[in-house]
Enzyme design. Sequence first.
Site, mmCIF file in Angstrom:
data_model
loop_
_atom_site.group_PDB
_atom_site.id
_atom_site.type_symbol
_atom_site.label_atom_id
_atom_site.label_comp_id
_atom_site.label_asym_id
_atom_site.label_seq_id
_atom_site.Cartn_x
_atom_site.Cartn_y
_atom_site.Cartn_z
ATOM 1 N N HIS A 14 -9.345 3.483 -1.766
ATOM 2 C CA HIS A 14 -7.993 2.954 -1.597
ATOM 3 C C HIS A 14 -7.547 2.119 -2.800
ATOM 4 C CE1 HIS A 14 -4.361 1.607 0.123
ATOM 5 N NE2 HIS A 14 -4.792 0.638 0.900
ATOM 6 N N CYS A 48 0.824 -1.219 0.000
ATOM 7 C CA CYS A 48 0.000 0.000 0.000
ATOM 8 C C CYS A 48 0.850 1.258 0.000
ATOM 9 C CB CYS A 48 -0.934 0.007 1.198
ATOM 10 S SG CYS A 48 -2.027 -1.405 1.203
#
Lengths: 383, 90
Positions: A323, A80
């Site tokens: 996201h 991420c």
Amino acid sequence: MSEVAIIGVGMTRFTRQPERSNQDLAEHAISAALSDAGVSQRDIGAIFSGSVRARSGNGQRCVKAMGFRGVPIVNVENACASGSTAMREAYAWIKAGLCDVALAFGVESLSSEPKGPLVLPRGNWMIDAGLTLPSWYAMQASRHMARYGLTREQLGSVSVKSRKLAQHNDVAHFRDPVTLEDVLASPVVADPLTLFQCCPKTDGSAAVVLASEAAARRLGATGVRIRATALGSGTAVFTDRPIEIPTARRVSIEALEKAGIGTEDLDVVEVHDAFSIGEIIYSEALGICPPGEGGRYAAEGRSLPGGGGVAVNTSGGLLSRGHPLGASGLAQVAEIVWQLRGVCGPRQVENARLGAVHTMGANEFELDGNICSVFVLEKAAHA
Amino acid sequence: MRAVRCAACGAGSFPPGDWCRVCSSPDVSSWLLASEGRIEACAVFDGNAFAEIRLDDGMLVGGRIEPAERASVGARVRFAPRDGIVEFTA
């Protein structure tokens, strides 16, 4: 050594848009960032591309039609934190004198993946035993509840605040306000985390243009200064020695020390709220509130602009902006740049001068947070 | 269930490997872990409970908990290996 500035940012809307290819998304974000910086493809000396799920050579594939003339392109996969790490590489190349203007972008298409939690690679003993990302975060929440008395209402208040701010952010995935009752009544994913406390599977891209001080001057660009950057990895969890300092805290301290500031000097931060508990533990890691106080900090509204503390995730964060893994870190950077430029409208933090971006990457669960990236950004004195 | 113990710094590392995960020394030897402990953190997703467990010898390990509904912070558990999966019964 030359300072490095962010002279342009750009992004697509973050939403479910499976019909758009990575190339299409990235072209949009990159042209927005170039035009924001007032530069063209010819000015870019190197390109750094962040993605997690993309096939090999994604950076080259995404920019092939844009007329960049053979400059180095480096593909970065760092979970991420891929976008954040791509930006740090661009920063490092400029610092090292390998180029004086660089582009970093991140792109990810997640909405066409199977519903439910992100599918993690099998063959890892913890994942094979049934551990998922929501359950890993829920475990952190269970520890926080047992140790500090964190409540379900405090957890849920993070999502309420997130939506409240995201309604003013036209690039956010979820823009409808929700109540605490809505959050707590949404389906349980991994107790105590309910669906509205989990980030969505988003498609999108974000890009930034970085320049040395001299190049920014030559190009007539006004920048946000990168005052410090720190990147670290987790250490072993499964031992009989206490973890002296959690990775998310250790890297935060390193960045703040390099910047020569204290947490109290920050006006606004973006932290990695892939799940509501993330905003709580990473706000504590940055020192925005003492350990154990993150739930109360959110529930009392202190994380809101004008709430009396450091404002947290004014964009709506990963929970509401969405996201798209490799793009998220650079969307966080874009929000802080906009805050420091003072262009955020109803979600603006008044007179924001110093901001931080705190990105986590986690899927190697034998480590205490496998990746942590922190940037400290500062409004240019003459801006 | 086995871990390794480091001759240089004394720390235990799980899962067992060729180096100490705390000080990086290769001077490690195999060691039998305590078979009981207490849940320090846990969560259930889709009927699967996973926990971090503090064993009675001080080691932290991770594993599945059966039955899932008995998984809660503070609960006592006992190691019960199954099909190559690290599993504890509550």
